[in-house]
Design a protein around this motif. Structure first.
Motif, PDB file in Angstrom:
ATOM      1  N   ALA A  55       0.890  -1.171  -0.138  1.00  0.00           N
ATOM      2  CA  ALA A  55      -0.053   0.012  -0.123  1.00  0.00           C
ATOM      3  C   ALA A  55       0.729   1.243   0.004  1.00  0.00           C
ATOM      4  O   ALA A  55       0.436   2.227  -0.565  1.00  0.00           O
ATOM      5  N   ALA A  56       1.695   1.263   0.758  1.00  0.00           N
ATOM      6  CA  ALA A  56       2.777   2.406   0.581  1.00  0.00           C
ATOM      7  C   ALA A  56       3.529   2.645  -0.540  1.00  0.00           C
ATOM      8  O   ALA A  56       3.577   3.715  -1.153  1.00  0.00           O
ATOM      9  N   ASP A  57       4.171   1.687  -1.232  1.00  0.00           N
ATOM     10  CA  ASP A  57       4.544   1.397  -2.338  1.00  0.00           C
ATOM     11  C   ASP A  57       3.627   2.093  -3.526  1.00  0.00           C
ATOM     12  O   ASP A  57       3.967   2.939  -4.205  1.00  0.00           O
ATOM     13  N   ASP A  58       2.526   1.503  -3.474  1.00  0.00           N
ATOM     14  CA  ASP A  58       1.499   1.831  -4.463  1.00  0.00           C
ATOM     15  C   ASP A  58       0.845   3.172  -4.342  1.00  0.00           C
ATOM     16  O   ASP A  58       0.561   3.931  -5.551  1.00  0.00           O
ATOM     17  N   GLU A  95       8.953  -1.626  -4.853  1.00  0.00           N
ATOM     18  CA  GLU A  95       9.743  -1.424  -6.094  1.00  0.00           C
ATOM     19  C   GLU A  95      10.419   0.190  -5.717  1.00  0.00           C
ATOM     20  O   GLU A  95      11.420   0.154  -6.289  1.00  0.00           O
ATOM     21  N   ARG A  96       9.677   1.111  -4.877  1.00  0.00           N
ATOM     22  CA  ARG A  96      10.214   2.401  -4.997  1.00  0.00           C
ATOM     23  C   ARG A  96      10.336   2.796  -3.674  1.00  0.00           C
ATOM     24  O   ARG A  96      11.260   3.765  -3.343  1.00  0.00           O
ATOM     25  N   VAL A  97       9.303   2.550  -2.552  1.00  0.00           N
ATOM     26  CA  VAL A  97       9.599   3.309  -1.488  1.00  0.00           C
ATOM     27  C   VAL A  97      10.955   3.088  -0.580  1.00  0.00           C
ATOM     28  O   VAL A  97      11.620   1.597  -0.643  1.00  0.00           O
ATOM     29  N   ARG A  98      11.401   3.850   0.322  1.00  0.00           N
ATOM     30  CA  ARG A  98      12.401   3.875   0.931  1.00  0.00           C
ATOM     31  C   ARG A  98      11.960   3.216   2.284  1.00  0.00           C
ATOM     32  O   ARG A  98      11.110   3.411   2.681  1.00  0.00           O
ATOM     33  N   VAL A  99      13.021   2.023   2.684  1.00  0.00           N
ATOM     34  CA  VAL A  99      12.521   1.427   4.000  1.00  0.00           C
ATOM     35  C   VAL A  99      13.537   1.734   4.876  1.00  0.00           C
ATOM     36  O   VAL A  99      14.529   1.420   4.950  1.00  0.00           O
ATOM     37  N   GLY A 100      13.080   2.565   5.941  1.00  0.00           N
ATOM     38  CA  GLY A 100      13.885   2.829   7.021  1.00  0.00           C
ATOM     39  C   GLY A 100      13.818   1.908   8.290  1.00  0.00           C
ATOM     40  O   GLY A 100      12.681   1.209   8.642  1.00  0.00           O
ATOM     41  N   PHE A 152      -3.383   7.554   3.636  1.00  0.00           N
ATOM     42  CA  PHE A 152      -3.902   8.862   3.966  1.00  0.00           C
ATOM     43  C   PHE A 152      -2.771   9.859   3.883  1.00  0.00           C
ATOM     44  O   PHE A 152      -2.719  10.938   3.700  1.00  0.00           O
ATOM     45  N   VAL A 153      -1.544   9.425   4.392  1.00  0.00           N
ATOM     46  CA  VAL A 153      -0.276   9.895   4.660  1.00  0.00           C
ATOM     47  C   VAL A 153       0.132  10.536   3.262  1.00  0.00           C
ATOM     48  O   VAL A 153       0.460  11.591   2.772  1.00  0.00           O
ATOM     49  N   ALA A 154       0.435   9.425   2.268  1.00  0.00           N
ATOM     50  CA  ALA A 154       0.658   9.700   1.035  1.00  0.00           C
ATOM     51  C   ALA A 154      -0.214  10.465  -0.114  1.00  0.00           C
ATOM     52  O   ALA A 154       0.169  11.500  -0.643  1.00  0.00           O
ATOM     53  N   GLY A 155      -1.638  10.144   0.388  1.00  0.00           N
ATOM     54  CA  GLY A 155      -2.489  10.939  -0.791  1.00  0.00           C
ATOM     55  C   GLY A 155      -3.170  12.088  -0.254  1.00  0.00           C
ATOM     56  O   GLY A 155      -3.482  13.092  -1.098  1.00  0.00           O
ATOM     57  N   GLU A 156      -3.253  12.234   1.056  1.00  0.00           N
ATOM     58  CA  GLU A 156      -3.932  13.509   1.633  1.00  0.00           C
ATOM     59  C   GLU A 156      -3.043  14.444   2.389  1.00  0.00           C
ATOM     60  O   GLU A 156      -3.208  15.485   2.333  1.00  0.00           O
ATOM     61  N   VAL A 157      -2.148  14.024   3.100  1.00  0.00           N
ATOM     62  CA  VAL A 157      -1.118  14.772   3.856  1.00  0.00           C
ATOM     63  C   VAL A 157       0.165  15.326   2.886  1.00  0.00           C
ATOM     64  O   VAL A 157       0.268  16.480   3.033  1.00  0.00           O
TER      65      VAL A 157
END
Length: 290
Positions: free
Chosen positions: A23-26, A55-60, A280-285
């Motif tokens: 979900a984070a990546d997409d 594929e793209r999200v960075r992972v901490g 919510f974080v990616a799409g709205e904030v």
């Protein structure tokens, strides 16, 4: 531009990670952070899985407790992640919760000394150096990685107390601050970090400051936030944020204005929809944060 991310809380079962990571990546989330909290989930194992599923999200990974891990093992694992997933892993280390370290027989008499020795050795190993050192805690003899990262990588360190915050400026590439850090706390940390960097002759180099922000949205958000702060012994403190995207973005901006380079939104432990939270974080904030 302020980097924005979210935490996958280890109170969720490990098998939930795949759907949250995807979900984070997409959704276009910039960073997904994982915790190695005793005795929940391993940081390297979950980090590797999250990187492989995306594929793209960075992972901490914030944070690996250094008393639990020989520095050579951490270097080997971190280097492997960086070579397999270039540019995407983010490594953070720290003292570990001292009660937990005591439970496993790993508590150090001087956590600051251990972290200093560890950071110096870890950064050298990941930089491709051959290391021999005989410290109080870190002892290496002619150790070098056969497969170091292909280029420079950052090593971040978590900190709360002033001595450790100053140390992160001396010996780390970035600092991770807890969700109990208000904007004024970020400003104080920045000053201490600069003191450490100056003392170590590192003034003028880049140093990332990452801050967690406890956040709740949707039904019952205010109640969930208050309950979590109470459970953490921070009831009544001006910490965290509950509300819609505008309210959360305003809290993010306050931390960024105080000196945070990255703000990582930390859902409450009882967040009912972790996949929805990262969306919510990616799409709205994200669109509301410069």
């Amino acid at each position: 531009m302020t980097t924005l991310g979210a935490v996958f809380r280890p109170q969720l079962a490990p098998e939930r990670l795949r759907s949250v990571a995807r979900a984070a990546d997409d959704s276009g989330l910039e960073e997904l952070w994982l915790w190695e909290d005793c005795f929940l989930e391993g940081g390297i194992s979950t980090g590797a899985a999250a990187l492989a599923w995306t594929e793209r999200v960075r992972v901490g990974i914030g944070l690996l407790p250094v008393p639990l891990r020989n520095v050579a093992v951490t270097a080997m694992e971190a280097a492997s992640l960086h070579r397999m997933f270039p540019g995407r892993p983010i490594l953070g280390v720290g003292h570990g919760v001292q009660d937990w370290m005591g439970q496993v027989g790993a508590r150090a008499e001087s956590p600051v000394t251990l972290l200093r020795e560890y950071l110096i050795a870890l950064r050298a190993l990941l930089g491709g150096e051959r290391v021999t050192t005989e410290g109080r805690y870190v002892r290496l003899r002619d150790v070098a990685l056969d497969w170091p990262p292909d280029g420079p990588v950052e090593v971040l360190a978590g900190a709360t107390g002033p001595r450790t915050v100053r140390l992160t400026g001396e010996a780390a590439d970035g600092t991770v601050l807890t969700a109990e850090t208000p904007p004024e706390g970020v400003r104080r940390a920045r000053r201490l970090i600069e003191e450490g960097r100056t003392a170590a002759g590192r003034a003028g180099t880049s140093h990332k400051v990452v801050v967690y922000l406890l956040a709740a949205t949707g039904s019952g958000a205010s109640e969930r936030l208050r309950a979590e702060l109470t459970a953490e012994g921070a009831a009544g403190a001006d910490l965290g944020v509950a509300g819609d995207a505008a309210a959360v973005a305003a809290a993010v901006r306050r931390l960024a204005e105080a000196g945070a380079d990255s703000v990582i939104l930390q859902p409450t432990a009882d967040e009912p929809d972790p996949e929805g939270f990262v969306r919510f974080v990616a799409g709205e904030v994200r669109p509301l944060v410069p």
